[in-house]
Enzyme design. Structure first.
Site, PDB file in Angstrom:
ATOM      1  CG  PHE A 806      -1.621   1.271   1.513  1.00 37.54           C
ATOM      2  CD1 PHE A 806      -2.504   1.809   0.602  1.00 37.54           C
ATOM      3  CD2 PHE A 806      -1.406   1.950   2.717  1.00 37.54           C
ATOM      4  CE1 PHE A 806      -3.163   3.006   0.867  1.00 37.54           C
ATOM      5  CE2 PHE A 806      -2.059   3.137   2.989  1.00 37.54           C
ATOM      6  CZ  PHE A 806      -2.933   3.674   2.057  1.00 37.54           C
ATOM      7  CG  HIS A 807       2.568   5.076  -2.224  1.00 37.92           C
ATOM      8  ND1 HIS A 807       2.142   6.310  -1.781  1.00 37.92           N
ATOM      9  CD2 HIS A 807       3.844   5.252  -2.649  1.00 37.92           C
ATOM     10  CE1 HIS A 807       3.114   7.191  -1.939  1.00 37.92           C
ATOM     11  NE2 HIS A 807       4.166   6.580  -2.464  1.00 37.92           N
ATOM     12  CB  SER A 808      -0.667   6.527   2.577  1.00 39.49           C
ATOM     13  OG  SER A 808      -1.543   7.547   3.005  1.00 39.49           O
TER      14      SER A 808
END
Length: 957
Positions: A806-808
């Protein structure tokens, strides 16, 4: 003087057709004899493969049958050795039968026949157990040579209707069998479908039968020959007689192929000219496709507009050709301008990124001017103009193949050096030699050419079509994996994969170009435009095979319409068509970047996530050019009277294009995934997982970093890695796929997602463990950049483990990040399986959204709560035993460290943070010693707070 023979001197005579029958019988005995013996003695062993055995698989493949087991291997080898004599005789007789005055094709095909025979012996007597590499080399060479052998025999086939009929049938069956053969092999190898290998085996055996049967047809033709053994005195000076030309004269309509390209001698200097022309086109595409990468470096490190983006306008330099004096000067010195553009390849010697950008930008400008002027200067000579267009377009095909072979990087790009897989010195040398030869006979003037009463159409509409064409070719076709990743949606595999299907994309590029050269008038019809538009719509709106079929239709259309559009553009002032065309191309390039970079550019939100707008604009612009071409005196109509000479002029280019397809197929074979990957410490049931933001595989000094990323992942013994900022499938990033190189070199499964048409900066998952299922998510992002996530289920030593990558969103959009934390926490809480999060969270430990990611809402635990010195990267876990944690310095590769966690499957889980010393940890569960300070190549373990031992990993009870 040759002796006069008497009938009494004849010792033995044999009709030559028996050579064919013996060759057929002995070859079939080799294969069928091995099959019979193998099934009799080792049936269950030879039907066993790496996934299944009897009863799921119940028929053996050719390779399993003729492999290493005694005695079936010996049966095969004995008979295949006996086949060699008739085989060489068959090839020799075919040459004698088909050789004609002033034609080199029979000799070429005979050479291919001898080569096939030798390579057959190679893969027969060097098995994969003996030497896997050489076995594959011989096998690939044999299969590649089969295409020219088959086509050559068809082209040279004597006027024997029965032989021609059967030759066509067996050739059609052979090549038709390849499609289901490849399909079921992929079902077995990639999807692991039970029983698929048995079906594949039937098609594989059919391929063998059809291959031998194709050569058996020579029995019909060899009736004209008699092998005679005489008892003679003196030396024989007699010449063998070939098929009489009178037979051909009496049956002119029965020839299998009436292609003028095969008549007359094969002029090898012309082949070299064509190859030089094509390599010149390859040089242009190489520097053009690298320009975006060099520009991208600056906004990447400035985190916004840097000012250097102005170099994106470099391709529009043909606008200078509006000045008559400049136009005349360029055309009269076209060799010099082409040679100056080689500075783009040579610029790898320029270490300073700013100066390297200046050099590449200048080279692209000169290259655009040189090719625009070349087309314009050749407008009065349709044949020469067509060859120049072919050189430029086949140069794109060659560029795509070179990237296919080099895992997404063009080996002569100036952002590669020798340590990163670059062939820069070789590229410069070949570029100079190719341009020097291809421009040595240019004899044109800079004056205007205005044929009487010619309707040339609207230069403005043609320029729009050219700009859209250039953009489509660059953005979609400059890398064979780009459109494949557009339609990729994760595991299980439900569509094409980068290898081998990249070769399919390249093949359809060649098909489109061949058709566009052979029947150009078809591609300027509304029917063809409609098919291309439907293909663009399918690619944009659908995934899996449906989207890919649309991609192939669009590929054929773009390559097929290119000759017509460029020819039409050459009839006008080059500044109006090619200059403004490249200007419109630049507009589309910026548009295509703005849709994903909307958070960092002025006016970005207006085009946010509108790839559909880009595709529509591209097709409408091409349609405008088609409209104006339909109202003009088409250059193709004027060329109809000289179509034969036109075919001859382009024949050598088409032959090279065919050879490139064979090369592409060989690369696809070599790159086919083995799917037999093993973790580093399976005896410990250990999984080492990591997260790394790789910054689009560009390092601090403007070099590609895939090789150094590969070395770091291998030496750290990482089994599962999440890579962020990994989507490089845009013009500005070079249309690359670093994940393909890492996966294939390290022996890992790879999930690239979400795709480049989903408008994120990219996330990817590489795993030594099989990926059972994966889902791509776009998390809520009402204001800022889109946040990608991969949710994947891995089979880890027989236990299903969920891994989230995941990349916020960025720091400036707190509401986006809050919504994303809620979304992801629900995903993680919902899984009943052990889970690991490999992430970029943009938060401080135990503050803000951290408490949503960690705690009861998500059911996840931080790998080390005491590590306060984190802001972006985090590893979280649940229901799996954590035994180690480390942070590794990035070196010069990127701006973010590597974070690692070690987990053990099947042991009791504890969430305490009780640490133990390294001496208490079994050696197989420790982090590698080589990264203890000072480390290696700039990578070393960071000193973590509270750890007085210096830079060292942490271990837990």
């Amino acid at each position: 003087m040759a002796p006069k023979y008497k009938e009494g001197d004849v010792v033995f005579t044999l009709n030559a057709r028996w050579v064919s029958w013996v060759h057929t019988a002995v070859a079939y005995c080799a294969f069928l004899g091995a099959l019979f013996v193998g099934c009799w003695l080792h049936y269950q062993k030879i039907v066993q493969n790496e996934h299944y055995g009897y009863p799921e698989e119940w028929f053996p493949s050719v390779s399993a049958t003729i492999g290493d087991r005694y005695p079936e291997r010996s049966v095969f080898m004995v008979f295949i050795a006996m086949t060699s004599g008739p085989r060489f005789a068959l090839v020799g007789l075919w040459y004698l039968l088909t050789k004609r005055p002033n034609s080199n094709l029979p000799a070429i095909i005979a050479g291919v026949g001898v080569f096939r025979t030798l390579t057959c012996g190679g893969w027969t007597y060097v098995t994969s157990t003996d030497d896997h590499d050489w076995h594959d080399i011989f096998m690939i060479s044999y299969l590649v040579a089969t295409l020219p052998w088959t086509l050559g025999c068809l082209a040279l086939s004597p006027p024997n209707p029965e032989a021609v009929k059967w030759r066509k049938r067996f050739a059609g069956l052979f090549f038709g069998t390849l499609v289901p053969l490849i399909y079921f092999f992929i079902q077995h190898k990639v999807h692991k479908v039970a029983g698929a290998y048995t079906i594949y085996a039937f098609f594989e055996w059919a391929l063998v039968l059809f291959d031998v049967a194709f050569d058996a047809v020579t029995a019909y033709d060899f009736n004209t020959f008699e092998v005679v053994v005489r008892d003679v005195k003196g030396l024989s000076r007699g010449d063998a007689k070939t098929l009489k030309d009178s037979v051909k004269d009496k049956n002119p309509d029965q020839s299998i192929i009436q292609a003028s390209t095969f008549d007359g001698p094969y002029y090898w200097p012309a082949v070299l000219d064509a190859a030089s022309d094509i390599f010149s086109g390859y040089v242009f595409w190489s520097i053009l496709t690298c320009l975006g990468v060099v520009i991208w470096y600056f906004p990447l490190w400035h985190m916004g507009i840097s000012g250097f983006e102005v170099f994106v306008m470099a391709p529009a330099a043909p606008l200078w050709l509006a000045i008559p004096a400049v136009r005349s000067l360029v055309i009269k010195n076209i060799r010099v301008v082409h040679l100056l553009s080689v500075a783009g390849v040579l610029s790898w010697l320029v270490k300073d990124p700013v100066y390297r950008l200046f050099t590449v930008g200048t080279a692209v400008s000169l290259g655009s001017i040189a090719w625009s002027a070349t087309w314009y200067a050749e407008r009065a000579n349709p044949n020469r103009l067509q060859t120049r267009i072919l050189a430029w377009t086949i140069g794109l095909v060659l560029s795509s193949i070179s990237k296919f072979a080099n895992y997404g990087n063009n080996p002569i790009w100036p952002v590669l050096n020798a340590e990163g897989g670059g062939w820069n010195k070789t590229g410069v040398l070949l570029a100079v030699l190719a341009i020097w030869r291809s421009t040595r006979q240019v004899n044109v003037s800079g004056g205007d050419y205005n044929p009487a009463a010619q309707k040339k159409g609207s230069a403005g509409l043609i320029s729009l079509g050219l700009g859209a064409l250039f953009f489509g070719m660059h953005s979609l076709l400059s890398d064979s994996s780009t459109m494949i990743l557009w339609v990729w949606e994760g595991y299980p595999v439900r569509g094409p994969i980068a290898s081998p299907h990249g070769a399919v994309t390249i093949f359809f590029m060649a098909v489109g170009l061949f058709l566009g050269t052979s029947i150009p008038q078809v591609f300027t019809t509304w029917t063809a435009f409609g098919i291309g538009s439907v293909g663009a719509a399918l690619l944009t709106c659908y995934s899996h095979w449906t989207g890919y079929y649309g991609a192939l239709a669009l590929t054929v259309y773009l390559m097929g319409v290119a000759p017509s559009l460029i020819t039409a553009g050459a009839q006008h002032n080059p500044a109006k068509t090619f200059g403004f065309g490249f200007l419109f191309y630049n507009f589309l390039v910026l548009f295509h970047v703005w849709v994903v970079a909307y958070a960092f550019v002025p006016g970005g939100p207006l085009v946010r996530e509108h790839t559909d707008w880009i595709m529509a604009t591209m097709m409408i612009a091409i349609g405008a050019a088609v409209f104006t071409i339909q109202t003009t005196d088409s250059p193709h109509k004027r060329r109809s009277a000289t179509s034969s000479s036109s075919r001859k002029a382009s024949a050598y280019y088409i032959h090279i294009l065919l050879a490139l397809q064979l090369l592409s197929a060989a690369i696809a074979y070599l790159r086919f995934p083995t799917n037999d990957y093993q973790p580093y410490h399976k005896e410990e049931k250990l999984m080492t997982a990591g997260i790394w933001t790789t910054h689009f595989s560009l390092d601090n000094d403007l070099w590609t970093s895939e090789y150094r990323i590969r070395d770091a992942l291998k030496e750290l013994e990482i089994d599962v890695i999440g890579l962020l900022e990994s989507d490089t499938q845009r013009i500005i990033m070079g249309n690359r796929d670093a994940t393909a190189f890492l996966a294939e070199d390290l022996g890992m499964y790879v999930d690239f997602g979400p795709g480049p048409n989903k408008h994120t900066w990219g996330s990817a998952l590489l795993s030594k463990f099989p990926i059972v299922n994966s889902t791509h998510h776009l998390l809520p992002s009402p204001v800022g950049e889109l946040a990608p996530a991969i949710e994947a289920t891995l089979d880890v030593y027989g236990t299903l483990v969920d891994v989230f990558v995941f990349h916020s969103g960025q720091e400036e959009d707190p509401e986006d990040r809050r919504l994303q934390s809620l979304y992801l926490s629900k995903l993680m809480a919902a899984t009943p399986r052990p889970a690991i999060l490999l992430s970029y969270l943009v938060t401080k430990p135990e503050q803000g959204n951290y408490n949503t990611y960690v705690g009861d809402k998500s059911t996840m635990h931080d790998i080390d709560v005491s590590d306060w010195d984190r802001w972006c990267e985090y590893i979280l876990y649940k229901d799996i035993k954590r035994v180690g944690y480390a942070r590794v310095a990035r070196g010069t590769i990127t701006d973010t460290e590597i974070q690692l966690g070690k987990f053990v499957i099947g042991e009791p889980v504890s969430y305490t943070n009780e640490r133990i010393s390294e001496e208490q940890v079994p050696p197989g569960r420790r982090f590698p010693d080589m990264f203890k300070p000072p480390g290696a190549r700039g990578h070393f373990y960071h000193v973590l707070d509270g750890d007085a031992r210096g830079g060292a990993p942490r271990y837990y009870a």
